[in-house]
Design a protein around this motif. Structure first.
Motif, PDB file in Angstrom:
ATOM      1  N   ILE A 192      16.034  86.377  54.013  1.00  0.00           N
ATOM      2  CA  ILE A 192      17.295  87.111  53.847  1.00  0.00           C
ATOM      3  C   ILE A 192      17.953  86.756  52.512  1.00  0.00           C
ATOM      4  O   ILE A 192      18.470  87.631  51.808  1.00  0.00           O
ATOM      5  CB  ILE A 192      18.244  86.802  55.023  1.00  0.00           C
ATOM      6  N   ILE A 193      17.904  85.491  52.143  1.00  0.00           N
ATOM      7  CA  ILE A 193      18.483  85.054  50.859  1.00  0.00           C
ATOM      8  C   ILE A 193      17.746  85.705  49.691  1.00  0.00           C
ATOM      9  O   ILE A 193      18.360  86.196  48.736  1.00  0.00           O
ATOM     10  CB  ILE A 193      18.433  83.519  50.734  1.00  0.00           C
ATOM     11  N   ILE A 194      16.423  85.739  49.759  1.00  0.00           N
ATOM     12  CA  ILE A 194      15.628  86.326  48.677  1.00  0.00           C
ATOM     13  C   ILE A 194      15.838  87.834  48.618  1.00  0.00           C
ATOM     14  O   ILE A 194      15.826  88.439  47.539  1.00  0.00           O
ATOM     15  CB  ILE A 194      14.140  85.975  48.855  1.00  0.00           C
ATOM     16  N   VAL A 224      26.067  90.159  33.605  1.00  0.00           N
ATOM     17  CA  VAL A 224      25.814  89.828  32.199  1.00  0.00           C
ATOM     18  C   VAL A 224      25.005  88.542  32.097  1.00  0.00           C
ATOM     19  O   VAL A 224      24.038  88.450  31.322  1.00  0.00           O
ATOM     20  CB  VAL A 224      27.144  89.692  31.436  1.00  0.00           C
ATOM     21  N   LEU A 225      25.381  87.548  32.882  1.00  0.00           N
ATOM     22  CA  LEU A 225      24.679  86.265  32.835  1.00  0.00           C
ATOM     23  C   LEU A 225      23.235  86.392  33.285  1.00  0.00           C
ATOM     24  O   LEU A 225      22.344  85.741  32.723  1.00  0.00           O
ATOM     25  CB  LEU A 225      25.413  85.236  33.705  1.00  0.00           C
ATOM     26  N   TYR A 226      22.980  87.203  34.310  1.00  0.00           N
ATOM     27  CA  TYR A 226      21.603  87.417  34.752  1.00  0.00           C
ATOM     28  C   TYR A 226      20.745  87.910  33.587  1.00  0.00           C
ATOM     29  O   TYR A 226      19.625  87.430  33.370  1.00  0.00           O
ATOM     30  CB  TYR A 226      21.553  88.460  35.868  1.00  0.00           C
ATOM     31  N   LEU A 273      16.603  82.698  39.153  1.00  0.00           N
ATOM     32  CA  LEU A 273      16.902  81.349  38.669  1.00  0.00           C
ATOM     33  C   LEU A 273      18.355  80.970  38.938  1.00  0.00           C
ATOM     34  O   LEU A 273      18.643  79.895  39.478  1.00  0.00           O
ATOM     35  CB  LEU A 273      16.596  81.255  37.174  1.00  0.00           C
ATOM     36  N   ILE A 274      19.290  81.844  38.570  1.00  0.00           N
ATOM     37  CA  ILE A 274      20.715  81.525  38.742  1.00  0.00           C
ATOM     38  C   ILE A 274      21.078  81.423  40.216  1.00  0.00           C
ATOM     39  O   ILE A 274      21.726  80.459  40.656  1.00  0.00           O
ATOM     40  CB  ILE A 274      21.581  82.581  38.041  1.00  0.00           C
ATOM     41  N   GLU A 275      20.666  82.409  41.006  1.00  0.00           N
ATOM     42  CA  GLU A 275      20.990  82.376  42.432  1.00  0.00           C
ATOM     43  C   GLU A 275      20.245  81.242  43.137  1.00  0.00           C
ATOM     44  O   GLU A 275      20.788  80.619  44.055  1.00  0.00           O
ATOM     45  CB  GLU A 275      20.644  83.719  43.080  1.00  0.00           C
ATOM     46  N   GLY A 276      19.018  80.976  42.714  1.00  0.00           N
ATOM     47  CA  GLY A 276      18.268  79.885  43.326  1.00  0.00           C
ATOM     48  C   GLY A 276      18.887  78.536  43.029  1.00  0.00           C
ATOM     49  O   GLY A 276      19.012  77.676  43.917  1.00  0.00           O
ATOM     50  N   ILE A 277      19.288  78.318  41.774  1.00  0.00           N
ATOM     51  CA  ILE A 277      19.946  77.067  41.404  1.00  0.00           C
ATOM     52  C   ILE A 277      21.272  76.935  42.143  1.00  0.00           C
ATOM     53  O   ILE A 277      21.621  75.859  42.650  1.00  0.00           O
ATOM     54  CB  ILE A 277      20.158  77.001  39.883  1.00  0.00           C
ATOM     55  N   SER A 278      22.035  78.041  42.221  1.00  0.00           N
ATOM     56  CA  SER A 278      23.322  78.015  42.928  1.00  0.00           C
ATOM     57  C   SER A 278      23.132  77.657  44.396  1.00  0.00           C
ATOM     58  O   SER A 278      23.868  76.835  44.950  1.00  0.00           O
ATOM     59  CB  SER A 278      24.012  79.380  42.811  1.00  0.00           C
ATOM     60  N   PHE A 279      22.148  78.271  45.027  1.00  0.00           N
ATOM     61  CA  PHE A 279      21.895  78.027  46.446  1.00  0.00           C
ATOM     62  C   PHE A 279      21.460  76.580  46.678  1.00  0.00           C
ATOM     63  O   PHE A 279      21.895  75.928  47.642  1.00  0.00           O
ATOM     64  CB  PHE A 279      20.807  78.989  46.950  1.00  0.00           C
ATOM     65  N   ARG A 315      28.194  69.168  45.585  1.00  0.00           N
ATOM     66  CA  ARG A 315      28.744  70.393  46.170  1.00  0.00           C
ATOM     67  C   ARG A 315      30.086  70.766  45.553  1.00  0.00           C
ATOM     68  O   ARG A 315      30.403  71.949  45.393  1.00  0.00           O
ATOM     69  CB  ARG A 315      28.898  70.219  47.681  1.00  0.00           C
ATOM     70  N   SER A 316      30.896  69.780  45.180  1.00  0.00           N
ATOM     71  CA  SER A 316      32.238  70.071  44.676  1.00  0.00           C
ATOM     72  C   SER A 316      32.254  70.523  43.219  1.00  0.00           C
ATOM     73  O   SER A 316      33.221  71.131  42.772  1.00  0.00           O
ATOM     74  CB  SER A 316      33.138  68.841  44.835  1.00  0.00           C
ATOM     75  N   PHE A 317      31.184  70.241  42.480  1.00  0.00           N
ATOM     76  CA  PHE A 317      31.194  70.605  41.053  1.00  0.00           C
ATOM     77  C   PHE A 317      29.877  71.241  40.603  1.00  0.00           C
ATOM     78  O   PHE A 317      29.553  71.245  39.416  1.00  0.00           O
ATOM     79  CB  PHE A 317      31.490  69.370  40.182  1.00  0.00           C
ATOM     80  N   TRP A 318      29.126  71.836  41.543  1.00  0.00           N
ATOM     81  CA  TRP A 318      27.852  72.437  41.164  1.00  0.00           C
ATOM     82  C   TRP A 318      27.995  73.596  40.179  1.00  0.00           C
ATOM     83  O   TRP A 318      27.099  73.805  39.348  1.00  0.00           O
ATOM     84  CB  TRP A 318      27.072  72.876  42.408  1.00  0.00           C
ATOM     85  N   PRO A 319      29.106  74.405  40.202  1.00  0.00           N
ATOM     86  CA  PRO A 319      29.208  75.472  39.186  1.00  0.00           C
ATOM     87  C   PRO A 319      29.226  74.939  37.756  1.00  0.00           C
ATOM     88  O   PRO A 319      28.755  75.620  36.830  1.00  0.00           O
ATOM     89  CB  PRO A 319      30.538  76.160  39.540  1.00  0.00           C
ATOM     90  N   ILE A 320      29.746  73.720  37.577  1.00  0.00           N
ATOM     91  CA  ILE A 320      29.764  73.119  36.240  1.00  0.00           C
ATOM     92  C   ILE A 320      28.330  72.827  35.781  1.00  0.00           C
ATOM     93  O   ILE A 320      27.963  73.077  34.624  1.00  0.00           O
ATOM     94  CB  ILE A 320      30.607  71.831  36.243  1.00  0.00           C
ATOM     95  N   ILE A 321      27.523  72.301  36.697  1.00  0.00           N
ATOM     96  CA  ILE A 321      26.129  72.010  36.368  1.00  0.00           C
ATOM     97  C   ILE A 321      25.383  73.298  36.032  1.00  0.00           C
ATOM     98  O   ILE A 321      24.632  73.367  35.050  1.00  0.00           O
ATOM     99  CB  ILE A 321      25.442  71.281  37.543  1.00  0.00           C
ATOM    100  N   LEU A 322      25.606  74.342  36.844  1.00  0.00           N
ATOM    101  CA  LEU A 322      24.954  75.630  36.588  1.00  0.00           C
ATOM    102  C   LEU A 322      25.391  76.191  35.241  1.00  0.00           C
ATOM    103  O   LEU A 322      24.558  76.676  34.461  1.00  0.00           O
ATOM    104  CB  LEU A 322      25.306  76.615  37.706  1.00  0.00           C
ATOM    105  N   GLY A 323      26.687  76.121  34.952  1.00  0.00           N
ATOM    106  CA  GLY A 323      27.183  76.614  33.669  1.00  0.00           C
ATOM    107  C   GLY A 323      26.597  75.853  32.495  1.00  0.00           C
ATOM    108  O   GLY A 323      26.287  76.440  31.449  1.00  0.00           O
ATOM    109  N   PHE A 324      26.423  74.542  32.657  1.00  0.00           N
ATOM    110  CA  PHE A 324      25.849  73.718  31.588  1.00  0.00           C
ATOM    111  C   PHE A 324      24.394  74.105  31.331  1.00  0.00           C
ATOM    112  O   PHE A 324      23.957  74.208  30.177  1.00  0.00           O
ATOM    113  CB  PHE A 324      25.950  72.239  31.982  1.00  0.00           C
ATOM    114  N   ILE A 325      23.636  74.355  32.399  1.00  0.00           N
ATOM    115  CA  ILE A 325      22.230  74.774  32.247  1.00  0.00           C
ATOM    116  C   ILE A 325      22.139  76.107  31.512  1.00  0.00           C
ATOM    117  O   ILE A 325      21.336  76.279  30.581  1.00  0.00           O
ATOM    118  CB  ILE A 325      21.551  74.870  33.628  1.00  0.00           C
ATOM    119  N   MET A 326      22.978  77.066  31.922  1.00  0.00           N
ATOM    120  CA  MET A 326      22.957  78.383  31.284  1.00  0.00           C
ATOM    121  C   MET A 326      23.387  78.298  29.833  1.00  0.00           C
ATOM    122  O   MET A 326      22.846  78.989  28.964  1.00  0.00           O
ATOM    123  CB  MET A 326      23.856  79.351  32.064  1.00  0.00           C
TER     124      MET A 326
END
Length: 356
Positions: A44-46, A263-265, A283-289, A298-309
């Motif tokens: 379902i996620i995929i 845009v990011l995708y 990649l983005i949705e998989g890393i986010s999940f 869990r509290s700051f994962w968007p920062i990690i994702l933003g840094f990778i991108m």
């Protein structure tokens, strides 16, 4: 007297090894078998990622192939979602073929209206004007539905019931997955054919040098409006499928956040490749999940994702696909095969004349 060889020109004319078909076949093979080896929950996620990949392709057609920076793809996505949700809840219409047609029509009509306003004026609009115009339209639509009680206001609308094919209910799961994969494949192949056609050649010229193409008499803005509307239609299709898959549509489905993710995708995966934005979604949705499920981050994962991108986009402007695709293959090779053939033939004729 024999003519001297010309290795430099010959090497330039020779075709490099193509990587894109390999990436396409590998991705298709993975998508065909992956639900057979994962749980129903991950299927379902995929499936959600497959549907979002349609949205990513719609952005890539605008920016990657036409030079139109749009921050409003979620507008067509969300409006199509609201349209099919209203049809389901108010009229009880949930047939698969109708939902697909309605989603595409809503996306097409709304994007045509936006294109008429932003692209078909007397003066050629700047990139920043189109970007801010689409961003404003997306934000205004989000605020409108957030305060409109008839469509659920800020709470959004739930879709009661599943998508239907005749009397068969298409619940989120394996069948829905393969339907979404088949639609994605059809859209991908259609878009691929379009960008490699003569129409795509004009788009490539627009992306490289608008002024020169306009000098030759091409109506640049009309070509932009056509591809912009086609991309809006794909975004509408994505929104209709997403609404039924999630069973819900809300203001966030047409807001700035989702438009920015589109845009990011594209940028993260590799704009101007079609397959790059699909990979960007996974990649983005998989890393986010993955990160959102780890207690330590869990509290700051968007920062990690933003840094990778940020690292990828900064040091590899062509995105992830830039690691495997050459610039020549990414931008296309219009006319190279014909030029190579002509050169080889003239070279052979020269050798025959010299030997005689």
């Amino acid at each position: 007297m024999e003519s001297s060889p010309q290795p430099a020109v010959s090497d330039l004319a020779s075709s490099p090894r193509r990587i894109m078909p390999i990436v396409e076949v590998l991705l298709l093979g993975i998508l065909l078998v992956v639900p057979l080896f994962v749980s129903d929950f991950l299927t379902i996620i995929i499936t959600r990622m497959l549907i979002l990949a349609l949205l990513a392709i719609s952005f890539d057609l605008c920016w990657g192939y036409s030079g139109i920076m749009t921050f409003g793809q979620a507008l067509y996505f969300g409006m199509a979602g609201y349209a099919v949700a209203l049809l389901a809840n108010k009229a009880g219409f949930q047939q698969f073929w109708g939902v697909i047609v309605v989603g595409m029509l809503v996306g097409l009509i709304v994007s045509l209206l936006i294109a008429w306003f932003l692209l078909l004026g007397k003066k050629r609009p700047e990139i920043i004007f189109v970007a801010l115009g689409t961003l404003t339209a997306s934000y205004a639509a989000e605020r409108l539905v957030a305060g409109w009680e008839w469509v659920g206001a800020g709470n959004g609308m739930a879709v009661y019931g599943f998508l239907q094919a005749g009397t068969y209910e298409l619940e989120p799961g394996l069948v829905f997955y393969y339907i979404a994969a088949a639609i994605l494949l059809a859209v991908y192949l259609t878009s691929r054919y379009l960008v490699r056609s003569q129409f795509g050649l004009v788009l490539a010229g627009i992306r490289q040098n608008e002024d020169r193409l306009a000098f030759f008499g091409y109506r640049i803005q009309e070509f932009k409006a056509l591809i912009f509307s086609f991309a809006g239609m794909i975004a509408g299709l994505s929104g209709a499928l997403y609404t039924y898959h999630e069973g819900f549509v809300g203001p966030g489905s047409m807001g700035i956040t989702l438009s920015t993710f589109a845009v990011l995708y594209g940028l993260f995966g590799g704009a101007g490749t079609l397959v790059g934005p699909i990979i960007g979604v996974f990649l983005i949705e998989g890393i986010s999940f993955t990160l959102s499920d780890v207690d330590e981050v869990r509290s700051f994962w968007p920062i990690i994702l933003g840094f990778i991108m940020l690292i990828v986009v900064t040091y590899k402007t062509n995105g992830v696909m830039g690691f495997v695709l050459s610039q020549r293959e990414r931008i296309g090779t219009f006319g190279v095969a014909k030029e190579t053939k002509v050169f080889s033939q003239s070279k052979d004729d020269g050798k025959k004349n010299a030997s005689s």
